[in-house]
Design a protein around this motif. Sequence first.
Motif, PDB file in Angstrom:
ATOM      1  N   PHE A  93       2.218   4.666  -9.273  1.00 26.04           N
ATOM      2  CA  PHE A  93       1.047   3.925  -8.704  1.00 26.04           C
ATOM      3  C   PHE A  93      -0.158   4.838  -8.488  1.00 26.04           C
ATOM      4  CE2 PHE A  93      -1.205   1.966  -5.311  1.00 26.04           C
ATOM      5  CZ  PHE A  93      -1.255   0.693  -5.379  1.00 26.04           C
ATOM      6  N   GLY A 143     -10.007   3.139   1.526  1.00 25.61           N
ATOM      7  CA  GLY A 143      -8.745   2.923   0.933  1.00 25.61           C
ATOM      8  C   GLY A 143      -8.358   3.666  -0.155  1.00 25.61           C
ATOM      9  N   ASN A 202      -2.931  -3.667  10.066  1.00 28.15           N
ATOM     10  CA  ASN A 202      -3.689  -4.656   9.496  1.00 28.15           C
ATOM     11  C   ASN A 202      -3.005  -5.748   9.281  1.00 28.15           C
ATOM     12  OD1 ASN A 202      -4.419  -5.971   6.948  1.00 28.15           O
ATOM     13  ND2 ASN A 202      -6.201  -4.420   7.098  1.00 28.15           N
ATOM     14  N   GLY A 214      -8.723  -4.352  -3.452  1.00 31.64           N
ATOM     15  CA  GLY A 214      -7.921  -5.440  -2.921  1.00 31.64           C
ATOM     16  C   GLY A 214      -8.650  -6.670  -2.794  1.00 31.64           C
TER      17      GLY A 214
END
Length: 473
Positions: free
Chosen positions: A272, A257, A108, A191
């Motif tokens: 995370f 995602g 990507n 995102g």
Amino acid sequence: MKFSFDDFDFSKFKWSDIFSRGVALPTLTIGSKTATVPIVQGGMGVGISASRLAAAVAQEGGIGVIAANAIGMLEKDYYKNGIEANMRALRSEIRKARKATDGIIGVNIMVALNDFHNMLQVSIEEKVDIVFLGAGLPLKGIPVEALRAANVAVVPIVSSAKAVQLIFKFWQKKYNDIPDGVVLEGPKAGGHLGYKPEQIDDPAFALEAVLPTIVEAVKPFAKELGREIPVIAGGGVFSGSDIEQTLTLGASAVQMGTRFVATTECDADEGFKQSFVDAKEDDVVLIKSPVGMPGRAIRNQFLTDLENGAKKFFKCPYKCLASCKAEESQYCISLALDNARKGKMNHGFAFAGTNAYKIEKIVSVKELIAELKMGYAESCETTFTRIKDEYAVAMERFAEVKQEYGVALDNGIEALKTEYDKISEMGASDYFDDKIQALESVENLKKNYAEAQEYIQELVEQMQLFMDNAVYE
Ligand SMILES: Cc1cc2nc3c(=O)[nH]c(=O)nc-3n(C[C@H](O)[C@H](O)[C@H](O)COP(=O)(O)O)c2cc1C
């Protein structure tokens, strides 16, 4: 099996057969590559989807994607040799993924990156299977010949049918070629988002609203060039049932995602991943990014500080994004994302999709894909049962209406109509008030009959579509 209303025989349908065989996910072909599972793991920077996650997804039959943006942060010398570190790290991650699996590996790349061409060049040299080009339109200066020579498929990431038309028309004119597919990233994604803030909650921009327009937009190009152009849709796709609904709207695959962050193989630190498990619905918020686009992330102290006007010190290694106004910026997004990747959540934050709060635990990619396959099959069965039940009720109603109508005709009311027409012509219509009522009732029955017929036809078409799209194991 072709259905037609006239010869449709309910008893011919072997529902039980279909259920016992189970419904499998269809495959996804992009250019010359076929994934056995139509799931693209969305590229996630900085370093959230590197070789480990991408290889695990590819190994399970999906498409694993390495995010190129600021990937050099995985190297020690990023602050000295940013561009070189990016190229070295990308090459190394592609090679590691290739070593781990024979599955499909993509990269990507954000078009807005200042070193977009370097990243593309490395992807070509390493002959990745697909490049996904987002955060900007891939128009001028795309090395199409080199991409074709290396058999690298090209898939732009878009948020509207207008963008599809722009890209495909430009490519046709300039390169005498077209991209191999499109990803539609809807407003529920994690995102950066390709929408204005006011569009994000506007139903007109919802994935369900835009997806069919994208499917239509690629059709003329696919037809003209005699190629399949799969549309991959993502943003908020969480379960197998979401996959079924997205495919029903015309997508050939989904991009996900958030779900892949919460996997053992995700390349980010456990801290995370844990922030996804801990997130509540209210914690998933929209933020302003220095990139100039809105983004969706999990609220934490770092983001609250920024909201309160704090400025986070940073040294810009090189202007990695063309649109970033580093000198005016409160913080460096690459640095914040890289800190979060390392689990330093006080010095950064996690991007996440709207459904991140639904994550309950970290699972392996294998478990996740198995769950999605199962959820998809169950959802297909539910849809099938719903159509089947609605169909059975409609058939009963239809039989009744048909009979009522038939009886009325048999009673000769049709003949009365002719008589009525004659007498009303002669000016004696008052006398026939009761006959008018009889006629109206026949008209109504006729209408009911036609409506029931139309409804059944609709159900048969739904069933046909379902049968055509379903892949049986
Ligand atoms: C942590 C994270 C980082 C992301 N980074 C990128 C990125 O670098 N480039 C990009 O095109 N999309 C990025 N995305 C978007 C994903 O590729 C994907 O399209 C999106 O997550 C799909 O929505 P979902 O999270 O609801 O499944 C990111 C998403 C997340 C959650």
